[in-house]
Design a protein around this motif. Structure first.
Motif, mmCIF file in Angstrom:
data_model
loop_
_atom_site.group_PDB
_atom_site.id
_atom_site.type_symbol
_atom_site.label_atom_id
_atom_site.label_comp_id
_atom_site.label_asym_id
_atom_site.label_seq_id
_atom_site.Cartn_x
_atom_site.Cartn_y
_atom_site.Cartn_z
ATOM 1 N N GLY A 40 0.920 -1.368 0.147
ATOM 2 C CA GLY A 40 0.007 0.029 -0.053
ATOM 3 C C GLY A 40 0.614 1.206 -0.041
ATOM 4 N N ILE A 41 2.080 1.198 -0.767
ATOM 5 C CA ILE A 41 3.071 2.339 -0.761
ATOM 6 C C ILE A 41 3.227 2.607 -2.184
ATOM 7 N N THR A 42 3.965 3.608 -2.452
ATOM 8 C CA THR A 42 4.477 4.039 -3.795
ATOM 9 C C THR A 42 5.630 3.334 -4.308
ATOM 10 N N ARG A 43 6.248 3.319 -5.346
ATOM 11 C CA ARG A 43 7.598 3.138 -5.836
ATOM 12 C C ARG A 43 8.562 4.108 -5.305
ATOM 13 N N PRO A 44 8.388 5.212 -5.130
ATOM 14 C CA PRO A 44 9.371 6.185 -4.798
ATOM 15 C C PRO A 44 9.408 5.795 -3.305
ATOM 16 N N THR A 45 8.450 5.552 -2.613
ATOM 17 C CA THR A 45 8.692 5.227 -1.011
ATOM 18 C C THR A 45 9.433 3.978 -1.012
ATOM 19 N N ILE A 46 9.249 2.912 -1.889
ATOM 20 C CA ILE A 46 10.041 1.757 -1.397
ATOM 21 C C ILE A 46 11.723 2.107 -1.903
ATOM 22 N N TYR A 47 11.913 2.776 -2.823
ATOM 23 C CA TYR A 47 13.099 3.147 -3.291
ATOM 24 C C TYR A 47 13.877 4.115 -2.190
ATOM 25 N N ARG A 48 13.139 4.829 -1.517
ATOM 26 C CA ARG A 48 13.563 5.542 -0.520
ATOM 27 C C ARG A 48 13.870 4.741 0.625
ATOM 28 N N LYS A 49 13.123 3.694 0.968
ATOM 29 C CA LYS A 49 13.605 2.549 1.862
ATOM 30 C C LYS A 49 14.774 2.094 1.762
ATOM 31 N N PHE A 50 15.157 1.802 0.383
ATOM 32 C CA PHE A 50 16.562 1.107 -0.213
ATOM 33 C C PHE A 50 17.692 2.020 0.414
ATOM 34 N N ARG A 51 17.202 3.246 0.599
ATOM 35 C CA ARG A 51 18.537 4.191 0.593
ATOM 36 C C ARG A 51 18.707 4.460 2.265
ATOM 37 N N GLU A 52 17.647 3.840 3.163
ATOM 38 C CA GLU A 52 17.636 4.242 4.383
ATOM 39 C C GLU A 52 18.969 3.130 5.273
ATOM 40 N N GLU A 53 19.526 3.697 5.928
ATOM 41 C CA GLU A 53 20.640 2.796 6.824
ATOM 42 C C GLU A 53 19.965 1.819 7.678
ATOM 43 N N THR A 54 19.033 2.328 8.193
ATOM 44 C CA THR A 54 18.255 1.504 9.482
ATOM 45 C C THR A 54 16.695 1.525 9.032
ATOM 46 N N LEU A 55 16.150 0.314 8.945
ATOM 47 C CA LEU A 55 14.637 0.267 8.595
ATOM 48 C C LEU A 55 13.683 0.051 9.990
#
Length: 120
Positions: A27-42
């Motif tokens: 239920g999120i957008t593609r830009p959001t998942i790609y932002r998550k991929f750049r985060e050091e901690t999730l």
């Protein structure tokens, strides 16, 4: 050493689940998942939910990056995952949590608008 976002991205690639399907189920957008991929901690809940959807257990301890899960991934999300439970004492982390909640709220609102007003 890769950070958590990169490890999660690799786990998704290894699973063979498409990003399109994953973001739809989350239920999120593609830009959001790609932002998550750049985060050091999730967020742990987010990682767990992604793991359920891709059929893998994702760990960040450095020993086993991903381990297959015997059950198949679930076809869709019934509710959006909670971002962080419990109290957050670090103001920077609290701000990040609030930002993620705000982004999720906006994404849910946009999805609702699309559902209500899209041509049928």
């Amino acid at each position: 050493m890769p950070h958590q976002g990169e490890i999660l991205q690799d786990a998704i690639k290894q699973s063979g689940v498409s990003i399109s399907r994953l973001v739809q189920d989350l239920g999120i957008t593609r830009p959001t998942i790609y932002r998550k991929f750049r985060e050091e901690t999730l967020d742990e809940a987010f990682v767990k939910r992604v793991g359920e959807l891709i059929g893998r257990v994702v760990t960040f301890d450095g020993t086993d990056v991903t381990a297959p899960v015997l059950s198949s991934p679930s076809p869709s999300v019934t509710s959006t995952p909670t971002l962080l439970t419990g109290s957050v004492t670090d103001p920077a982390k609290a701000l990040i949590v609030l930002q993620e909640k705000y982004v999720r709220l906006l994404e849910d609102y946009n999805a609702l608008l699309l559902k209500l007003y899209s041509p049928r």
